[in-house]
Design an enzyme around this catalytic site. Structure first.
Site, PDB file in Angstrom:
ATOM      1  N   ARG A   4      -9.675   0.851   8.994  1.00 22.99           N
ATOM      2  CA  ARG A   4      -9.284  -0.539   9.230  1.00 22.99           C
ATOM      3  C   ARG A   4     -10.336  -1.316  10.011  1.00 22.99           C
ATOM      4  O   ARG A   4     -10.152  -2.512  10.227  1.00 22.99           O
ATOM      5  CB  ARG A   4      -7.991  -0.554  10.038  1.00 22.99           C
ATOM      6  N   LYS A   9       0.831  -1.214   0.000  1.00 22.41           N
ATOM      7  CA  LYS A   9       0.000   0.000   0.000  1.00 22.41           C
ATOM      8  C   LYS A   9       0.864   1.262   0.000  1.00 22.41           C
ATOM      9  O   LYS A   9       0.644   2.169  -0.784  1.00 22.41           O
ATOM     10  CB  LYS A   9      -0.929   0.027   1.237  1.00 22.41           C
ATOM     11  N   ARG A  16      11.261  -2.036  10.979  1.00 21.77           N
ATOM     12  CA  ARG A  16      10.167  -1.654  11.884  1.00 21.77           C
ATOM     13  C   ARG A  16       9.996  -2.671  12.999  1.00 21.77           C
ATOM     14  O   ARG A  16      10.057  -3.875  12.763  1.00 21.77           O
ATOM     15  CB  ARG A  16       8.864  -1.524  11.091  1.00 21.77           C
ATOM     16  N   ARG A  27      11.493  -6.398   5.018  1.00 18.91           N
ATOM     17  CA  ARG A  27      11.266  -4.995   4.681  1.00 18.91           C
ATOM     18  C   ARG A  27      12.167  -4.089   5.522  1.00 18.91           C
ATOM     19  O   ARG A  27      12.352  -4.296   6.716  1.00 18.91           O
ATOM     20  CB  ARG A  27       9.794  -4.665   4.958  1.00 18.91           C
ATOM     21  N   ARG A  81      -0.745  -9.465  12.872  1.00 18.47           N
ATOM     22  CA  ARG A  81      -1.289  -8.391  12.028  1.00 18.47           C
ATOM     23  C   ARG A  81      -2.132  -8.967  10.885  1.00 18.47           C
ATOM     24  O   ARG A  81      -3.143  -8.391  10.496  1.00 18.47           O
ATOM     25  CB  ARG A  81      -0.151  -7.516  11.482  1.00 18.47           C
TER      26      ARG A  81
HETATM   27  P1  AMP Z   1       0.818   0.385   9.038  1.00 20.54           P
HETATM   28  O1  AMP Z   1       2.018   1.239   8.869  1.00 20.54           O
HETATM   29  O2  AMP Z   1      -0.375   0.888   8.258  1.00 20.54           O
HETATM   30  O3  AMP Z   1       1.091  -1.077   8.794  1.00 20.54           O
HETATM   31  O4  AMP Z   1       0.398   0.501  10.578  1.00 20.54           O
HETATM   32  C1  AMP Z   1       1.269   0.089  11.611  1.00 20.54           C
HETATM   33  C2  AMP Z   1       0.461  -0.103  12.896  1.00 20.54           C
HETATM   34  O5  AMP Z   1      -0.149   1.137  13.278  1.00 20.54           O
HETATM   35  C3  AMP Z   1      -0.698  -1.096  12.790  1.00 20.54           C
HETATM   36  O6  AMP Z   1      -0.290  -2.441  12.979  1.00 20.54           O
HETATM   37  C4  AMP Z   1      -1.598  -0.601  13.915  1.00 20.54           C
HETATM   38  O7  AMP Z   1      -1.093  -0.990  15.192  1.00 20.54           O
HETATM   39  C5  AMP Z   1      -1.447   0.907  13.815  1.00 20.54           C
HETATM   40  N1  AMP Z   1      -2.445   1.501  12.878  1.00 20.54           N
HETATM   41  C6  AMP Z   1      -2.203   2.136  11.690  1.00 20.54           C
HETATM   42  N2  AMP Z   1      -3.334   2.545  11.119  1.00 20.54           N
HETATM   43  C7  AMP Z   1      -4.334   2.151  11.959  1.00 20.54           C
HETATM   44  C8  AMP Z   1      -5.756   2.257  11.901  1.00 20.54           C
HETATM   45  N3  AMP Z   1      -6.381   2.845  10.865  1.00 20.54           N
HETATM   46  N4  AMP Z   1      -6.462   1.742  12.940  1.00 20.54           N
HETATM   47  C9  AMP Z   1      -5.848   1.155  13.989  1.00 20.54           C
HETATM   48  N5  AMP Z   1      -4.530   0.999  14.083  1.00 20.54           N
HETATM   49  C10 AMP Z   1      -3.765   1.496  13.080  1.00 20.54           C
END
Ligand code: AMP
Length: 213
Positions: free
Chosen positions: A88, A13, A160, A127, A171
């Site tokens: 989400r 994404k 990360r 990654r 996840r």
């Molecule tokens: P991402 O970078 O989008 O993979 O997000 C990393 C982490 O941030 C996720 O595993 C969640 O813990 C948190 N996170 C990001 N976006 C959201 C969202 N829209 N709702 C809830 N948690 C989020």
């Protein structure tokens, strides 16, 4: 143009969003990036979000919706945007529907990037991203020229803290349970375009262009 990018962690994404914003002159709004910025700044919100993120769980809807509502008030999103990693959950999708009404906006597309789980695990654990510009590398498919250093600006690459195998498995489960049902929500609005997220970055981007043009 207003787009939601849906898909499991590791589907690409962030990488695809960066290509779309460049070509369409719109902005990327990534809730994951916003949360990481809060953590780097050691803000109250960042500290509250930290333990959910490190366990691979979702940050509570109230925190996320408050953060996104604040961004929607900023003029940088006026030319259009791509939502990356938001919504989400069903309450987040409902909250977004309300925000769109409040701001008199409509979505154009919901792109769903589809990648098999085995491939996602391979991608996520390999990654690395630039600590400065955010460019995403993969040690297997798209390694940097010098180990641990960004090709673009020479900054250190980071792994990360939530890209370890155990957290990645969680996840993926969270995605299946809480995020995948949103596809139905947007199917009902006629906005969903399914995109094959396998292959190389350019190939996937071509599929996206075909779907949104
Ligand atoms: P991402 O970078 O989008 O993979 O997000 C990393 C982490 O941030 C996720 O595993 C969640 O813990 C948190 N996170 C990001 N976006 C959201 C969202 N829209 N709702 C809830 N948690 C989020």
């Amino acid at each position: 143009m207003r787009i939601i990018l849906l898909g499991p962690p590791g589907a690409g994404k962030g990488t695809q969003a960066k290509l779309i914003v460049k070509d369409y002159h719109i902005q990327q709004l990534s809730t994951g990036d916003l949360l990481r910025e809060h953590r780097n700044q050691d803000s109250d919100l960042g500290n509250e979000a930290k333990h959910f993120m490190d366990a691979g769980n979702l940050v509570p809807d109230g925190i996320i919706l408050g953060m996104v509502a604040a961004e929607f008030k900023k003029p940088y999103l006026d030319p259009g945007y791509i939502l990356d990693g938001f919504p989400r959950t069903c309450p987040q999708a409902q909250g977004l529907d309300n925000l769109l009404v409040d701001h008199n906006q409509k979505l154009d597309h919901v792109l769903v990037l589809e990648v098999p789980d085995e491939e996602l695990i391979r991608r996520l654990t390999a990654r690395r991203s630039c600590s400065k510009c955010g460019y995403i590398y993969n040690l297997v498919f798209n390694p940097p020229q010098a180990e641990g250093i960004c090709d673009l600006d020479g900054a250190d690459l980071i792994h990360r803290s939530d890209d370890t195998e155990a957290t990645v498995q969680n996840r993926l489960k969270v995605y299946q349970k809480q995020t995948k049902p949103l596809i139905d929500h947007y199917e009902q609005q006629g906005l969903v375009r399914h995109i094959d997220g396998t292959g190389d970055v350019k190939q996937i981007y071509q599929r996206i262009l075909t779907a949104i043009s």
